[in-house]
Design a protein around this motif. Structure first.
Motif, PDB file in Angstrom:
ATOM      1  N   ILE A 169       0.778  -1.198   0.006  1.00  0.00           N
ATOM      2  CA  ILE A 169       0.011   0.011  -0.107  1.00  0.00           C
ATOM      3  C   ILE A 169       1.011   1.317  -0.183  1.00  0.00           C
ATOM      4  CG2 ILE A 169      -2.097   1.008   1.023  1.00  0.00           C
ATOM      5  CD1 ILE A 169      -2.246  -1.319   2.788  1.00  0.00           C
ATOM      6  N   ILE A 170       0.614   1.944  -1.008  1.00  0.00           N
ATOM      7  CA  ILE A 170       1.369   3.338  -1.096  1.00  0.00           C
ATOM      8  C   ILE A 170       0.680   4.499  -0.676  1.00  0.00           C
ATOM      9  CG2 ILE A 170       3.094   4.529  -2.629  1.00  0.00           C
ATOM     10  CD1 ILE A 170       3.035   2.193  -4.412  1.00  0.00           C
ATOM     11  N   CYS A 171       1.094   5.457   0.218  1.00  0.00           N
ATOM     12  CA  CYS A 171       0.611   6.753   0.614  1.00  0.00           C
ATOM     13  C   CYS A 171       1.345   7.685   0.112  1.00  0.00           C
ATOM     14  CB  CYS A 171       0.451   6.536   1.908  1.00  0.00           C
ATOM     15  SG  CYS A 171      -0.289   8.367   2.630  1.00  0.00           S
ATOM     16  N   SER A 172       0.689   8.533  -0.505  1.00  0.00           N
ATOM     17  CA  SER A 172       1.582   9.719  -1.077  1.00  0.00           C
ATOM     18  C   SER A 172       0.888  11.070  -0.888  1.00  0.00           C
ATOM     19  CB  SER A 172       1.920   9.586  -2.624  1.00  0.00           C
ATOM     20  OG  SER A 172       0.656   9.720  -3.408  1.00  0.00           O
ATOM     21  N   VAL A 173       1.460  12.196  -0.843  1.00  0.00           N
ATOM     22  CA  VAL A 173       0.927  13.486  -0.430  1.00  0.00           C
ATOM     23  C   VAL A 173       1.607  14.756  -1.051  1.00  0.00           C
ATOM     24  CG1 VAL A 173       2.310  13.966   1.564  1.00  0.00           C
ATOM     25  CG2 VAL A 173      -0.321  14.736   1.398  1.00  0.00           C
ATOM     26  N   GLU A 174       1.120  15.917  -1.095  1.00  0.00           N
ATOM     27  CA  GLU A 174       1.740  16.967  -1.773  1.00  0.00           C
ATOM     28  C   GLU A 174       1.959  18.016  -0.632  1.00  0.00           C
ATOM     29  OE1 GLU A 174      -0.366  18.765  -4.961  1.00  0.00           O
ATOM     30  OE2 GLU A 174      -0.150  16.850  -6.301  1.00  0.00           O
ATOM     31  N   SER A 175       3.175  18.429  -0.534  1.00  0.00           N
ATOM     32  CA  SER A 175       3.587  19.474   0.621  1.00  0.00           C
ATOM     33  C   SER A 175       4.903  20.079   0.448  1.00  0.00           C
ATOM     34  CB  SER A 175       3.105  18.738   2.076  1.00  0.00           C
ATOM     35  OG  SER A 175       4.204  17.899   2.189  1.00  0.00           O
ATOM     36  N   ASN A 211       4.072   1.527  10.581  1.00  0.00           N
ATOM     37  CA  ASN A 211       5.438   2.143   9.597  1.00  0.00           C
ATOM     38  C   ASN A 211       5.523   3.510   9.540  1.00  0.00           C
ATOM     39  OD1 ASN A 211       7.582   2.288   7.993  1.00  0.00           O
ATOM     40  ND2 ASN A 211       6.275   1.471   6.038  1.00  0.00           N
ATOM     41  N   ARG A 212       6.527   4.185   9.690  1.00  0.00           N
ATOM     42  CA  ARG A 212       6.731   5.792   9.611  1.00  0.00           C
ATOM     43  C   ARG A 212       7.889   5.991   8.936  1.00  0.00           C
ATOM     44  NH1 ARG A 212       6.493   7.803  15.480  1.00  0.00           N
ATOM     45  NH2 ARG A 212       4.140   7.715  15.278  1.00  0.00           N
ATOM     46  N   LYS A 213       7.908   7.260   8.219  1.00  0.00           N
ATOM     47  CA  LYS A 213       9.008   7.732   7.658  1.00  0.00           C
ATOM     48  C   LYS A 213       8.943   9.234   7.912  1.00  0.00           C
ATOM     49  CE  LYS A 213      11.675   7.462   3.424  1.00  0.00           C
ATOM     50  NZ  LYS A 213      11.613   6.838   1.934  1.00  0.00           N
ATOM     51  N   THR A 214      10.086   9.865   8.236  1.00  0.00           N
ATOM     52  CA  THR A 214      10.400  11.303   8.335  1.00  0.00           C
ATOM     53  C   THR A 214      10.897  12.234   7.172  1.00  0.00           C
ATOM     54  OG1 THR A 214      10.749  10.852  10.647  1.00  0.00           O
ATOM     55  CG2 THR A 214      11.068  13.058   9.900  1.00  0.00           C
ATOM     56  N   SER A 215      10.265  13.272   6.806  1.00  0.00           N
ATOM     57  CA  SER A 215      10.761  14.109   5.822  1.00  0.00           C
ATOM     58  C   SER A 215      10.348  13.486   4.425  1.00  0.00           C
ATOM     59  CB  SER A 215      11.723  14.701   6.141  1.00  0.00           C
ATOM     60  OG  SER A 215      11.809  15.625   7.421  1.00  0.00           O
ATOM     61  N   ASN A 216       9.426  13.035   4.222  1.00  0.00           N
ATOM     62  CA  ASN A 216       9.241  12.448   2.770  1.00  0.00           C
ATOM     63  C   ASN A 216       7.913  12.380   2.597  1.00  0.00           C
ATOM     64  OD1 ASN A 216       9.100  10.300   0.704  1.00  0.00           O
ATOM     65  ND2 ASN A 216      11.214  10.128   1.068  1.00  0.00           N
ATOM     66  N   ASN A 217       7.453  12.585   1.280  1.00  0.00           N
ATOM     67  CA  ASN A 217       6.037  12.812   0.678  1.00  0.00           C
ATOM     68  C   ASN A 217       5.578  11.399   0.263  1.00  0.00           C
ATOM     69  OD1 ASN A 217       5.909  15.356   1.548  1.00  0.00           O
ATOM     70  ND2 ASN A 217       6.030  16.374  -0.379  1.00  0.00           N
ATOM     71  N   ASN A 259       5.913  14.099   7.343  1.00  0.00           N
ATOM     72  CA  ASN A 259       6.382  13.132   7.797  1.00  0.00           C
ATOM     73  C   ASN A 259       4.928  12.174   7.828  1.00  0.00           C
ATOM     74  OD1 ASN A 259       8.472  14.121   8.992  1.00  0.00           O
ATOM     75  ND2 ASN A 259       7.402  15.121  10.841  1.00  0.00           N
ATOM     76  N   LEU A 260       5.271  11.162   7.362  1.00  0.00           N
ATOM     77  CA  LEU A 260       4.017  10.260   7.060  1.00  0.00           C
ATOM     78  C   LEU A 260       3.996   8.911   8.166  1.00  0.00           C
ATOM     79  CD1 LEU A 260       4.177   9.829   3.149  1.00  0.00           C
ATOM     80  CD2 LEU A 260       2.736  11.277   4.536  1.00  0.00           C
ATOM     81  N   GLU A 268      -4.793   3.496   8.077  1.00  0.00           N
ATOM     82  CA  GLU A 268      -4.797   5.070   8.009  1.00  0.00           C
ATOM     83  C   GLU A 268      -3.468   5.533   7.809  1.00  0.00           C
ATOM     84  OE1 GLU A 268      -6.281   6.157  11.814  1.00  0.00           O
ATOM     85  OE2 GLU A 268      -8.573   5.728  11.316  1.00  0.00           O
ATOM     86  N   CYS A 269      -3.455   6.497   6.766  1.00  0.00           N
ATOM     87  CA  CYS A 269      -2.205   7.099   6.384  1.00  0.00           C
ATOM     88  C   CYS A 269      -2.360   8.464   7.026  1.00  0.00           C
ATOM     89  CB  CYS A 269      -1.966   6.966   5.128  1.00  0.00           C
ATOM     90  SG  CYS A 269      -0.208   7.753   4.500  1.00  0.00           S
ATOM     91  N   VAL A 270      -1.329   8.994   7.898  1.00  0.00           N
ATOM     92  CA  VAL A 270      -1.379  10.293   8.521  1.00  0.00           C
ATOM     93  C   VAL A 270      -0.392  11.075   7.976  1.00  0.00           C
ATOM     94  CG1 VAL A 270      -1.278  11.786  10.480  1.00  0.00           C
ATOM     95  CG2 VAL A 270      -2.500   9.507  10.418  1.00  0.00           C
ATOM     96  N   ALA A 271      -0.342  12.327   7.160  1.00  0.00           N
ATOM     97  CA  ALA A 271       0.664  13.081   6.774  1.00  0.00           C
ATOM     98  C   ALA A 271       0.752  14.395   7.536  1.00  0.00           C
ATOM     99  CB  ALA A 271       0.686  13.181   5.424  1.00  0.00           C
ATOM    100  N   GLU A 272       1.653  14.706   7.860  1.00  0.00           N
ATOM    101  CA  GLU A 272       1.658  16.301   8.874  1.00  0.00           C
ATOM    102  C   GLU A 272       3.227  16.898   8.621  1.00  0.00           C
ATOM    103  OE1 GLU A 272       1.340  15.496  12.922  1.00  0.00           O
ATOM    104  OE2 GLU A 272       2.461  13.760  12.967  1.00  0.00           O
ATOM    105  N   ASN A 273       3.286  18.290   8.681  1.00  0.00           N
ATOM    106  CA  ASN A 273       4.326  19.091   8.863  1.00  0.00           C
ATOM    107  C   ASN A 273       3.968  20.169   9.613  1.00  0.00           C
ATOM    108  OD1 ASN A 273       2.839  21.012   7.206  1.00  0.00           O
ATOM    109  ND2 ASN A 273       4.175  20.746   5.247  1.00  0.00           N
ATOM    110  N   GLU A 274       4.693  21.280   9.446  1.00  0.00           N
ATOM    111  CA  GLU A 274       4.745  22.342  10.536  1.00  0.00           C
ATOM    112  C   GLU A 274       3.435  23.299  10.234  1.00  0.00           C
ATOM    113  OE1 GLU A 274       7.509  25.795   8.989  1.00  0.00           O
ATOM    114  OE2 GLU A 274       8.540  23.856   8.969  1.00  0.00           O
TER     115      GLU A 274
END
Length: 426
Positions: free
Chosen positions: A269-275, A291-297, A280-281, A315-321
């Motif tokens: 399963i691939i989660c992608s986002v624009e930001s 699974n978790r990855k920092t500073s990647n979209n 951080n996903l 659930e896929c959660v994407a967040e930045n500042e």
């Protein structure tokens, strides 16, 4: 002559000598030895002069001379009559200060290559011979290389921002013009100001705009223009924004929110986002971080061996500042072989029905053939058999065909129910 008288004469002569020296030293000028200007800009040659105090109330005029070649002089500026000025300097020169204050600084606009050379200042008072101040100032003319400066600012999508472009000069001659080139779909407004700190003039242009994420990577250009030269500075827009346009994809599904996976197989399963900056996903299953990855979209979740425990929402959660966004997908697990068993059972049932139907049809066809061969003996059958028996013989073939069709239909229904094609529990 008495000794004291001789002494007084000597003292008087000495004082007159000092006075003469003092008066002769009142003609003083202060100019730099060299000044460099860029072609197309303006230049200021600083100049301050002193003169005898008894001339303080006398009318005066100043003249700047430029040596064109050996012993050939050209009038660059004449404070009394501009008609005396050389045509190549006319309307391009002026004094920055007041001659009465001892300020003889010269400004030359729109510098040209042929303006290079030595410059002298000369002062003329009424009824007094003119006085030329030495030494000369050598003017050098270089290529135009100055550029405006753009001050970067934090650019956030949807928020208004002010971007400043400035240019500094020590010459208050022809003013430069600052303009902006922006993407056509970015509405904005421009304001221009001029400030002075000491001898430095600062020209400022402020561009106010509201960018969006689609402007990320586009350019803003601040242009500096003089009458004969120009330059520019370009800024690449770095538009920051909260995560958006989150999407979840998988090789096992196309444009759906549910993935059906056979138990024991693997899935991705691939989660992608624009930001921007990058998000951080995190993948979560029943609120447990998978699974978790920092500073990647983009973040991949690999399940190498699917079991019934893997059923449920992911659930896929994407967040930045600047914010956060989330999405989900559902995985359903199907027991291995169930589809193959149903399909096999259905195929077997259909084959059985077709075989039985064919068998009955074959028997009927064979019976029909026998009837034709015995048609010649039909009269004997009629004579030897009763009417009831004759009727049974005649309708045997249609009855067999009808029975075969009914049997085949019922068999297909039974096999379909057993194979799970018709789910009557729904």
């Amino acid at each position: 002559m008495k000794i004291w008288e001789w002494t007084m004469i000597r003292k008087s002569y000495f004082l007159l000598s000092l006075l003469h020296v003092a008066l002769s030293q009142e003609w003083k000028g202060n100019t730099p030895r060299e000044v460099t200007a860029q072609e197309g800009l303006c230049v200021q040659i600083p100049c301050h002069y002193c003169y005898p105090s008894h001339l303080a109330n006398q009318l005066r005029y100043g003249v700047w001379l430029n040596m064109v070649k050996q012993k050939v002089w050209s009038v660059a500026f004449h404070s009394r009559n501009h008609r005396y000025e050389s045509p190549r300097f006319r309307h391009r020169t002026r004094l920055s200060g007041d001659l009465k204050d001892g300020d003889c600084s010269l400004i030359i606009n729109n510098i040209r290559r042929k303006d290079a050379g030595p410059y002298f200042f000369r002062i003329k008072f009424n009824h007094v011979p003119s006085h030329t101040y030495y030494s000369a100032t050598q003017l050098h003319v270089s290529d135009f290389t100055d550029k405006p400066r753009i001050f970067p600012a934090e650019i956030i999508a949807g928020k208004r921002v002010d971007i400043r472009c400035t240019f500094n000069t020590t010459c208050n001659g022809t003013a430069p013009v600052l303009t902006w080139d922006t993407p056509t779909d970015v509405p904005g407004s421009v304001s221009n100001t001029v400030t002075q700190h000491g001898v430095t003039l600062t020209y400022t242009s402020v561009l106010s705009l509201t960018p969006s994420l689609r402007h990320h990577g586009q350019t803003l250009t601040c242009r500096l223009r003089y009458p004969s030269v120009s330059s520019e500075r370009t800024l690449i827009l770095t538009v920051q924004c909260a995560p958006q346009n989150l999407s979840i994809t998988s090789p096992d599904t196309i444009n759906t929110s549910v993935i059906n996976i056979i138990e024991g197989s693997s899935t991705v399963i691939i989660c992608s986002v624009e930001s921007f900056p990058a998000s951080n996903l995190t993948w979560r299953h029943f609120n447990v971080t998978m699974n978790r990855k920092t500073s990647n979209n983009e973040l991949w979740l690999v399940i190498p061996h699917v079991t019934s425990r893997d059923t449920g929402d992911y659930e896929c959660v994407a967040e930045n500042e600047h914010g956060a966004v989330e999405g989900s997908i559902t995985i359903t697990v199907e027991r291995r072989g169930s589809k193959e068993w149903k399909a096999g059972l259905l195929g077997a049932g259909i084959s059985l029905c077709v075989g039985l139907g064919g068998f009955f049809i074959f028997k009927c066809a064979r019976k029909g053939s026998s009837t034709e061969r015995c048609h010649s003996a039909q009269a004997d059958w009629v004579g030897n058999n009763s009417p009831g028996e004759q009727s049974d013989r005649v309708w045997m073939l249609p009855d067999l065909l009808r029975f075969s069709s009914i049997f085949s239909f019922v068999s297909i229904i039974e096999v379909s129910i057993a194979g799970g094609i018709f789910d009557f529990d729904k």
